[in-house]
Every structure is written in structure tokens, then in C-alpha cells.
Write a protein that holds these residues in place. Structure first.
Motif, PDB file in Angstrom:
ATOM      1  N   ASP A 211       0.795  -0.606  -0.390  1.00 35.09           N
ATOM      2  CA  ASP A 211      -0.071  -0.435  -0.342  1.00 35.09           C
ATOM      3  C   ASP A 211       0.916   0.869  -0.487  1.00 35.09           C
ATOM      4  N   CYS A 212       1.066   2.051  -1.324  1.00 35.21           N
ATOM      5  CA  CYS A 212       2.172   3.322  -1.088  1.00 35.21           C
ATOM      6  C   CYS A 212       1.773   3.905  -0.383  1.00 35.21           C
ATOM      7  N   HIS A 213       1.154   4.294   0.202  1.00 36.57           N
ATOM      8  CA  HIS A 213       0.536   5.582   1.565  1.00 36.57           C
ATOM      9  C   HIS A 213       0.573   4.870   3.086  1.00 36.57           C
ATOM     10  N   HIS A 214       1.337   3.373   3.059  1.00 36.03           N
ATOM     11  CA  HIS A 214       0.905   4.061   4.020  1.00 36.03           C
ATOM     12  C   HIS A 214       2.322   4.073   4.773  1.00 36.03           C
ATOM     13  N   SER A 215       1.880   4.331   5.709  1.00 40.31           N
ATOM     14  CA  SER A 215       3.470   5.150   6.711  1.00 40.31           C
ATOM     15  C   SER A 215       4.293   3.994   7.154  1.00 40.31           C
ATOM     16  N   GLY A 216       3.344   2.880   7.264  1.00 40.69           N
ATOM     17  CA  GLY A 216       5.459   1.707   8.241  1.00 40.69           C
ATOM     18  C   GLY A 216       4.671   1.815   9.109  1.00 40.69           C
ATOM     19  N   SER A 217       5.024   0.452  10.087  1.00 38.22           N
ATOM     20  CA  SER A 217       5.273   0.126  11.360  1.00 38.22           C
ATOM     21  C   SER A 217       5.731  -0.901  12.330  1.00 38.22           C
ATOM     22  N   GLY A 218       6.460  -0.551  13.129  1.00 34.53           N
ATOM     23  CA  GLY A 218       7.207  -1.661  13.923  1.00 34.53           C
ATOM     24  C   GLY A 218       8.708  -1.882  13.775  1.00 34.53           C
ATOM     25  N   PRO A 219       9.123  -2.743  13.953  1.00 34.03           N
ATOM     26  CA  PRO A 219      10.672  -3.261  13.699  1.00 34.03           C
ATOM     27  C   PRO A 219      11.192  -2.811  12.038  1.00 34.03           C
ATOM     28  N   VAL A 339       5.760  23.617 -10.379  1.00 34.88           N
ATOM     29  CA  VAL A 339       6.764  22.611  -9.634  1.00 34.88           C
ATOM     30  C   VAL A 339       5.782  21.826  -9.871  1.00 34.88           C
ATOM     31  N   PHE A 340       6.684  20.285 -10.018  1.00 32.48           N
ATOM     32  CA  PHE A 340       5.684  18.809  -9.368  1.00 32.48           C
ATOM     33  C   PHE A 340       6.599  17.998  -9.226  1.00 32.48           C
ATOM     34  N   THR A 341       5.947  17.611  -8.319  1.00 33.94           N
ATOM     35  CA  THR A 341       7.170  16.386  -7.757  1.00 33.94           C
ATOM     36  C   THR A 341       6.961  14.658  -8.837  1.00 33.94           C
ATOM     37  N   VAL A 342       8.309  14.526  -9.142  1.00 32.34           N
ATOM     38  CA  VAL A 342       8.048  12.773 -10.072  1.00 32.34           C
ATOM     39  C   VAL A 342       8.322  12.208  -9.676  1.00 32.34           C
ATOM     40  N   GLU A 343       7.777  11.322  -9.142  1.00 33.26           N
ATOM     41  CA  GLU A 343       7.830   9.776  -7.925  1.00 33.26           C
ATOM     42  C   GLU A 343       7.273   8.237  -8.429  1.00 33.26           C
ATOM     43  N   PRO A 344       8.121   8.030  -9.505  1.00 39.22           N
ATOM     44  CA  PRO A 344       7.688   6.848 -10.023  1.00 39.22           C
ATOM     45  C   PRO A 344       8.407   5.446  -9.333  1.00 39.22           C
ATOM     46  N   GLY A 345       6.906   4.079  -8.918  1.00 39.57           N
ATOM     47  CA  GLY A 345       7.190   3.634  -8.041  1.00 39.57           C
ATOM     48  C   GLY A 345       6.964   2.416  -8.176  1.00 39.57           C
TER      49      GLY A 345
END
Length: 380
Positions: A211-219, A339-345
Motif C-alpha cells: 500500500d504505497c501510502h502506508h506510513s509504516g509501522s514496526g521493526p 513545480v512538480f514532484t516526479v515519483e515513479p514507484g
């Protein structure tokens, strides 16, 4: 009565409304209004804010509600009184029709209509003018991105040089290095630089990064890509930084190396199209085609085990992290000094994710990249 002059209104709380803040240039927590008639601008603000607005904005005159009291007087409620004063100002100027933007609070529209003043919604008002940045705004964004990169380098190096426990988890001072701990480190560093992380940050790894917008959690773990996305706001100028890098502690897998190579190539292809004469859609398609040619599929709205394309290529940025237009399907013509961000993933539950994000200015020729930080996976 003479014909009504053309009039525009921005109103609300400048501390929460970037279009209004861009005009009054003061972070006002009280209701305020910005009125434009025949090329002349009037700021209507609380009396104790008048001097600051006079000195920092380009208003031709600065008034307070007490300067525009209707026959029935002003309500003791501050927001109601401001809306009443705005309506009275227009009445005195014999304005019968006002253009407003998408952010206008209903209380202002209600009082304008109660004064028989027509309210006309303009969907481009407060959008089009913010898309095309001034050189001063570009300087503020460049400063914000430089600060963002300085913190990015610090946290990526901290991840890369952490110790490793017997179970593969990363350690600092014998305690787990978690997504939450890295975000706290970043927040502290931004605080020292007079920036805030009001919108949070992303420090995410497999499987959450699918989930590319998950903030992340844990070790966090060795050998697994960790996506770090920082998007702070300057507490003085209010312009935003936005930068993503991917770091691997130890040796990345062949799959991750291939993902990274494809993302770097996709970003390069997007930047080639980021210039006047192309559209946001052109930029996105150039980037996405590189990823598809490398064997990856688009799976928007559906998380996948194997790496896939989950989002568009980028977005506008300025006083907000996400501003029109999108570098995506349907994205319109690019303007000089946008002004833009360019952020492929690429993202998957099994192997994790890789995203790289730069901030760029559209120029008549080649886009101006405001980033200087390397885009590799190794940060030791």
C-alpha cells in the motif's frame, strides 16, 4: 447605478487556506478576506493584524470590519462580523456580482446573497495562479527541498548503518529501529530547522509498503527495501518539501535491484517530458511505459504480492504538498514555472517497494531539478 466592476473574493482563515495566505502573507488564525476590484486589492482583517498585513502583503489598502459596518451593526461573532463587513464593502462599491474560489466558506456566500450580491463560482480561481510559481516561490521551494534532503540523508544513513539482531531486525543502541522511531528522528531534525511534519511521513517496508501510502509501522529489517518519504512544511514561508528515497540495509536482492533500475529509468523518461509543450498525461505515460516495458503491470486499487504500479507519476506542489495538476491520465498542458514532484514507484508485499522522488521546475527547455541527493539503494 454604474455597471458593476469585476470583483474577486478570497476569504476564510489564512492559516488553513493557502490561496488566502498567498495574498495576505500572514498566518492569520482569525477570519479575513482579500478583495480584488479593477486591479486593486483590499485586505479586510482583524484590527490588531492590520499593521502586519500592511507590511507583508501587496494590498492597496488594509481595513478591518469596523471600517465597513452595515446599518444593522456587526454581529459579536468574529466570523459573522467579517462576512457582514465584506458584504457591506461590496455594497458601498456598488458591486453586484462577485467571483469566488472553491475554498470560500458558506458564511461569506450567505451574507453576500443576503445583500443581493450574486456569487459566481470560478473553478480556476486560486488554482491557475498558484500553478505558475514566481521565482521567489521557486526559491522557497528549493530551500524547502534542500532541507528535506538534508534530513533524508541523515535518516537513510542511520538506517543503513544500524546494527542487526539475530532475527534480522535493525538495532540502534540495542533497541529495535522501527518505522515510528525513524519518523520521530526526522521530526526532531525538522524541528531544529524550523520545519514541521504536520502531514506525517512514510517509512515503510514489506509487506506494508504494498500500500504505497502506508506510513509504516514496526521493526525494520536488513536486506529489505525501505521507502522513506518526507514532506515537511517551512514554518515561516509555508512552502513544502517532498522527497522520497529507498534504502536497503545490507545487500538488496536481484529482484529489488531490477525494480530500482526500472524506477530510475522511468523517472528519467518522465523528466524528459516535463517541459512546456507537453502535458501531465504525456509525462505519466512516458514513465509508465518504461515500467511496463520492464515487465511490470499497473494494478491501481489492488495490492499485489509481486511488484506492480500503484499510482501516477507525480503532482504539483507549493503551499500544499499536493496541488493541481497531476502527472497522470488526463493531466493537462504544463505551464512554465510550474513545480512538480516526479515519483515513479513499484510495490509488492513479497519484495517490498522502491520509489524515488525529485522536485522539478518546468522551464521552456529542460526541467530544473531541485534535488541533489543521490538516488541509489546504498547509503553507507
Amino acid at each position: 447605478m454604474n455597471a458593476s466592476p469585476p470583483a474577486k473574493l478570497f476569504a476564510g482563515i489564512a492559516a488553513k487556506n493557502p490561496s488566502l495566505f498567498r495574498r495576505v502573507r500572514v498566518t492569520l488564525g482569525d477570519p479575513a478576506a482579500w478583495i480584488e476590484i479593477d486591479g486593486k486589492a483590499t485586505a479586510l482583517v482583524r484590527d490588531l493584524e492590520m499593521d502586519r498585513v500592511r507590511s507583508l502583503s501587496h494590498a492597496d489598502q488594509v481595513l478591518c470590519p469596523a471600517d465597513c459596518v452595515p446599518d444593522g451593526g456587526l454581529d459579536p461573532d468574529r466570523e459573522t462580523a467579517t462576512a457582514q463587513a465584506v458584504a457591506e464593502f461590496f455594497r458601498r462599491q456598488q458591486v453586484r456580482s462577485v467571483s469566488v474560489d472553491r475554498t470560500l466558506p458558506y458564511i461569506f456566500a450567505w451574507h453576500l446573497r443576503d445583500a443581493d450580491i450574486e456569487v459566481q463560482y470560478d473553478p480556476e480561481m486560486g488554482v491557475f495562479d498558484r500553478r505558475q510559481k514566481s521565482e521567489e516561490e521557486i526559491d522557497a521551494l528549493a530551500e524547502a527541498q534542500a532541507v528535506t534532503e538534508s534530513v533524508m540523508q541523515l535518516v537513510c544513513e542511520k538506517i543503513a548503518m544500524a546494527g542487526v539482531g539475530a532475527d534480522g531486525t535493525l538495532k540502534i543502541d540495542a533497541t529495535d529501529l522501527t518505522s515510528e522511531r525513524v519518523r520521530a528522528i526526522a521530526a526532531e531534525q525538522f524541528l531544529f530547522r524550523n520545519y514541521s511534519m504536520a502531514h506525517g511521513a512514510i517509512v515503510a517496508s514489506a509487506p506494508q509498503v504494498a500500500d504505497c501510502h502506508h506510513s509504516g509501522s514496526g521493526p525494520l529489517r536488513t536486506g529489505v527495501p525501505i521507502v522513506v518519504d518526507l514532506f515537511p512544511t517551512n514554518n515561516v514561508t509555508h512552502y513544502c518539501g517532498d522527497c522520497t528515497r529507498t534504502v536497503v540495509h545490507g545487500q538488496p536482492s536481484d529482484t529489488v535491484i531490477q525494480m530500482h533500475s526500472a524506477v530510475v529509468a522511468a523517472k528519467r523518461a518522465a523528466i524528459e517530458k516535463l517541459r512546456v509543450g507537453f502535458t501531465g498525461q504525456d509525462v505519466h505515460r512516458a514513465s509508465e511505459s518504461v515500467l511496463i516495458d520492464a515487465g511490470y503491470k499497473s494494478s491501481r486499487g489492488q495490492l499485489t504480492d509481486q511488484p506492480s504500479i500503484q499510482h501516477g507519476t507525480g503532482h504539483g506542489i507549493g503551499l500544499e504538498v499536493h496541488e493541481p495538476i497531476l502527472l497522470d491520465e488526463g493531466g493537462g498542458a504544463l505551464l512554465e514555472r510550474e513545480v512538480f514532484t516526479v515519483e515513479p514507484g513499484l510495490y509488492g508485499r513479497h519484495d517490498g517497494g522502491v520509489r524515488i522522488e525529485d522536485m522539478l521546475v518546468v522551464r521552456d527547455g529542460q526541467a530544473q531539478n531541485l534535488n541533489r541527493l543521490h538516488e541509489g539503494l546504498n547509503w553507507t
